[in-house]
Design a protein around this motif. Structure first.
Motif, PDB file in Angstrom:
ATOM      1  N   ASP A  42      73.854 126.136  45.756  1.00 55.62           N
ATOM      2  CA  ASP A  42      73.781 124.258  44.863  1.00 55.62           C
ATOM      3  C   ASP A  42      74.922 123.499  46.175  1.00 55.62           C
ATOM      4  OD1 ASP A  42      76.361 126.363  44.298  1.00 55.62           O
ATOM      5  OD2 ASP A  42      76.239 124.424  42.141  1.00 55.62           O
ATOM      6  N   LYS A  43      75.457 124.323  46.965  1.00 53.25           N
ATOM      7  CA  LYS A  43      76.276 123.230  48.070  1.00 53.25           C
ATOM      8  C   LYS A  43      75.804 123.892  49.037  1.00 53.25           C
ATOM      9  CE  LYS A  43      79.745 123.011  44.053  1.00 53.25           C
ATOM     10  NZ  LYS A  43      81.219 123.868  44.077  1.00 53.25           N
ATOM     11  N   ARG A  45      77.567 125.332  52.380  1.00 54.86           N
ATOM     12  CA  ARG A  45      78.620 125.868  52.675  1.00 54.86           C
ATOM     13  C   ARG A  45      79.919 125.956  51.884  1.00 54.86           C
ATOM     14  NH1 ARG A  45      78.577 125.002  59.063  1.00 54.86           N
ATOM     15  NH2 ARG A  45      77.431 122.599  58.769  1.00 54.86           N
ATOM     16  N   CYS A  82      76.843 114.441  56.686  1.00 57.69           N
ATOM     17  CA  CYS A  82      77.665 114.311  56.031  1.00 57.69           C
ATOM     18  C   CYS A  82      78.658 114.391  55.774  1.00 57.69           C
ATOM     19  CB  CYS A  82      77.401 115.253  54.270  1.00 57.69           C
ATOM     20  SG  CYS A  82      77.183 116.879  55.073  1.00 57.69           S
ATOM     21  N   PHE A  83      79.505 114.358  57.167  1.00 53.73           N
ATOM     22  CA  PHE A  83      80.876 114.987  57.823  1.00 53.73           C
ATOM     23  C   PHE A  83      81.804 113.786  58.676  1.00 53.73           C
ATOM     24  CE2 PHE A  83      77.822 118.577  57.990  1.00 53.73           C
ATOM     25  CZ  PHE A  83      78.522 119.276  57.533  1.00 53.73           C
ATOM     26  N   ARG A 109      86.627 120.668  57.237  1.00 52.12           N
ATOM     27  CA  ARG A 109      84.828 119.277  57.366  1.00 52.12           C
ATOM     28  C   ARG A 109      84.630 120.198  56.152  1.00 52.12           C
ATOM     29  NH1 ARG A 109      80.892 122.010  60.819  1.00 52.12           N
ATOM     30  NH2 ARG A 109      79.986 119.874  61.523  1.00 52.12           N
ATOM     31  N   ASN A 112      84.167 120.923  50.017  1.00 53.96           N
ATOM     32  CA  ASN A 112      83.072 120.398  48.985  1.00 53.96           C
ATOM     33  C   ASN A 112      84.159 119.140  48.081  1.00 53.96           C
ATOM     34  OD1 ASN A 112      80.531 121.057  49.983  1.00 53.96           O
ATOM     35  ND2 ASN A 112      80.896 123.716  49.165  1.00 53.96           N
ATOM     36  N   HIS A 113      82.934 118.993  47.509  1.00 47.32           N
ATOM     37  CA  HIS A 113      83.275 117.799  46.097  1.00 47.32           C
ATOM     38  C   HIS A 113      83.810 118.003  45.008  1.00 47.32           C
ATOM     39  CE1 HIS A 113      84.051 114.538  43.411  1.00 47.32           C
ATOM     40  NE2 HIS A 113      82.639 115.184  42.617  1.00 47.32           N
ATOM     41  N   TYR A 153      85.842 113.420  46.305  1.00 47.86           N
ATOM     42  CA  TYR A 153      85.105 112.880  46.958  1.00 47.86           C
ATOM     43  C   TYR A 153      85.764 111.412  46.738  1.00 47.86           C
ATOM     44  CZ  TYR A 153      82.526 116.291  49.647  1.00 47.86           C
ATOM     45  OH  TYR A 153      82.410 117.832  50.199  1.00 47.86           O
ATOM     46  N   PHE A 161      74.452 114.749  44.398  1.00 47.38           N
ATOM     47  CA  PHE A 161      74.250 115.090  45.643  1.00 47.38           C
ATOM     48  C   PHE A 161      73.165 115.828  46.551  1.00 47.38           C
ATOM     49  CE2 PHE A 161      78.571 115.729  45.815  1.00 47.38           C
ATOM     50  CZ  PHE A 161      79.074 115.535  46.135  1.00 47.38           C
ATOM     51  N   LEU A 167      70.686 119.429  53.888  1.00 47.09           N
ATOM     52  CA  LEU A 167      72.338 119.113  54.776  1.00 47.09           C
ATOM     53  C   LEU A 167      72.040 118.970  55.777  1.00 47.09           C
ATOM     54  CD1 LEU A 167      74.932 121.499  53.478  1.00 47.09           C
ATOM     55  CD2 LEU A 167      74.882 118.927  53.308  1.00 47.09           C
ATOM     56  N   SER A 194      73.810 112.771  52.074  1.00 46.20           N
ATOM     57  CA  SER A 194      74.446 111.799  52.310  1.00 46.20           C
ATOM     58  C   SER A 194      75.506 111.607  52.865  1.00 46.20           C
ATOM     59  CB  SER A 194      74.553 112.411  50.362  1.00 46.20           C
ATOM     60  OG  SER A 194      75.935 113.046  50.542  1.00 46.20           O
ATOM     61  N   PHE A 196      79.185 110.951  53.920  1.00 45.49           N
ATOM     62  CA  PHE A 196      80.532 110.509  53.491  1.00 45.49           C
ATOM     63  C   PHE A 196      81.232 109.861  52.341  1.00 45.49           C
ATOM     64  CE2 PHE A 196      83.152 114.785  53.131  1.00 45.49           C
ATOM     65  CZ  PHE A 196      84.272 114.379  52.865  1.00 45.49           C
TER      66      PHE A 196
HETATM   67  C1  LIG Z   1      80.522 117.493  54.295  1.00 48.78           C
HETATM   68  S1  LIG Z   1      79.478 118.599  53.426  1.00 48.78           S
HETATM   69  C2  LIG Z   1      81.019 119.982  53.142  1.00 48.78           C
HETATM   70  C3  LIG Z   1      80.094 120.890  53.892  1.00 48.78           C
HETATM   71  C4  LIG Z   1      78.647 121.313  53.277  1.00 48.78           C
HETATM   72  N1  LIG Z   1      78.870 121.877  51.920  1.00 48.78           N
HETATM   73  C5  LIG Z   1      78.588 122.136  54.211  1.00 48.78           C
HETATM   74  O1  LIG Z   1      77.159 122.970  54.167  1.00 48.78           O
HETATM   75  O2  LIG Z   1      77.688 121.919  55.576  1.00 48.78           O
HETATM   76  C6  LIG Z   1      79.226 117.208  51.950  1.00 48.78           C
HETATM   77  C7  LIG Z   1      78.063 117.988  52.170  1.00 48.78           C
HETATM   78  O3  LIG Z   1      78.277 118.954  51.304  1.00 48.78           O
HETATM   79  C8  LIG Z   1      77.461 119.248  49.556  1.00 48.78           C
HETATM   80  N2  LIG Z   1      78.231 119.266  49.076  1.00 48.78           N
HETATM   81  C9  LIG Z   1      79.788 118.923  49.081  1.00 48.78           C
HETATM   82  N3  LIG Z   1      80.191 118.875  47.354  1.00 48.78           N
HETATM   83  C10 LIG Z   1      78.747 119.568  46.992  1.00 48.78           C
HETATM   84  C11 LIG Z   1      79.301 119.272  45.211  1.00 48.78           C
HETATM   85  N4  LIG Z   1      80.198 119.169  44.306  1.00 48.78           N
HETATM   86  N5  LIG Z   1      77.850 120.349  44.775  1.00 48.78           N
HETATM   87  C12 LIG Z   1      76.480 119.908  45.664  1.00 48.78           C
HETATM   88  N6  LIG Z   1      76.775 119.765  46.512  1.00 48.78           N
HETATM   89  C13 LIG Z   1      77.939 119.187  47.191  1.00 48.78           C
HETATM   90  C14 LIG Z   1      76.273 117.777  49.663  1.00 48.78           C
HETATM   91  O4  LIG Z   1      75.452 118.045  50.716  1.00 48.78           O
HETATM   92  C15 LIG Z   1      77.884 116.548  50.597  1.00 48.78           C
HETATM   93  O5  LIG Z   1      76.470 115.786  51.828  1.00 48.78           O
END
Ligand SMILES: C[S@@+](CC[C@H](N)C(=O)[O-])C[C@H]1O[C@@H](n2cnc3c(N)ncnc32)[C@H](O)[C@@H]1O
Length: 218
Positions: A42-43, A45, A82-83, A109, A112-113, A153, A161, A167, A194, A196
């Motif tokens: 769902d998120k 990395r 998103c970085f 980086r 996650n949130h 965040y 998200f 992503l 999205s 940041f």
């Molecule tokens: C700075 S990146 C974090 C790393 C990212 N998960 C990755 O795979 O590169 C931020 C993005 O991670 C995802 N993300 C972060 N927190 C999340 C959450 N609580 N639920 C779902 N997606 C999340 C969203 O797509 C967001 O735009």
């Protein structure tokens, strides 16, 4: 009464002394030990701990190019990732742009949130020896081995998200290195995600180890 210290004051004192002692040099090339990356359905990395961290401990830096907010916004308009972390420091708006997939492991980086109740860390601003702001992540409470590191965040409770398949890791380096964890494949660079969001409040970590509140963005 002499010898008695109010609990909150004592806690602040511990936090200050810990942060003073444990923030390594921002310019060292590698992340500290104690973290690994997993791929979540769902998120995308996600950063997990491989050891226990106590409350108030330094965790990771959010590394990236330091640019003005205007430049960051222009870059987002050209190629949204998103970085890009937008923040206000000493009355000026800045952006740490971590869009380029690093060749070395830089996990700040990828944190996650965390939704309400999940948050276990907080991003703070610290001035580096070149008088530039650095984004530094600290634990807000004890984080046990195997837990996901999460900070707020500032997106609000109703934020949705995009799915991980959307992503976008940003601009790819010429030779992106696949990080140690086999599940840690970079996301598809063709996809978007999205921006940041700037947290509503930001704490500044002063050189003396004290925290103060930054200017709130308008
Ligand atoms: C700075 S990146 C974090 C790393 C990212 N998960 C990755 O795979 O590169 C931020 C993005 O991670 C995802 N993300 C972060 N927190 C999340 C959450 N609580 N639920 C779902 N997606 C999340 C969203 O797509 C967001 O735009």
């Amino acid at each position: 009464m002499a010898g008695l210290v109010q609990p909150q004051l004592a806690k602040n004192r511990i936090l200050r002394s810990q942060t003073r002692q444990t923030v390594p040099d921002i310019f060292s090339e590698v992340d500290p030990e104690g973290f690994t990356v997993k791929q979540l359905p769902d998120k995308g990395r996600a950063v997990f701990t491989t050891k226990t961290f106590e409350e108030g401990e330094f965790l990771l830096w959010y590394r990236g190019d330091l640019v003005t907010r205007d430049v960051g916004e222009r870059r987002d308009a050209d190629c949204e990732t998103c970085f890009r972390y937008f923040f206000t420091w000493k009355g000026t708006k800045w952006c740490r742009d971590a869009s380029v997939e690093p060749t070395k492991q830089q996990l700040g980086r990828l944190v996650n949130h965390g939704w309400r109740g999940e948050v276990n860390s907080r991003m703070k601003i610290r001035e580096n020896p070149h008088n530039e702001p650095e984004l530094v992540l600290f634990s807000l409470k004890k984080i046990k081995e195997g837990e996901e590191v999460l900070y707020d965040y500032g997106v609000g409770d109703n934020f949705v998200f995009p799915s991980p398949t959307q992503l976008h890791s940003g601009v790819q380096d010429e030779k992106p290195e696949i990080l140690q964890n086999s599940a840690n494949l970079p996301p598809d660079p063709e996809k978007v995600c999205s921006p940041f969001y700037e947290p509503a409040t930001q704490e500044l970590l002063e050189p003396d180890g004290n925290f103060s509140q930054s200017n709130k963005p308008p």
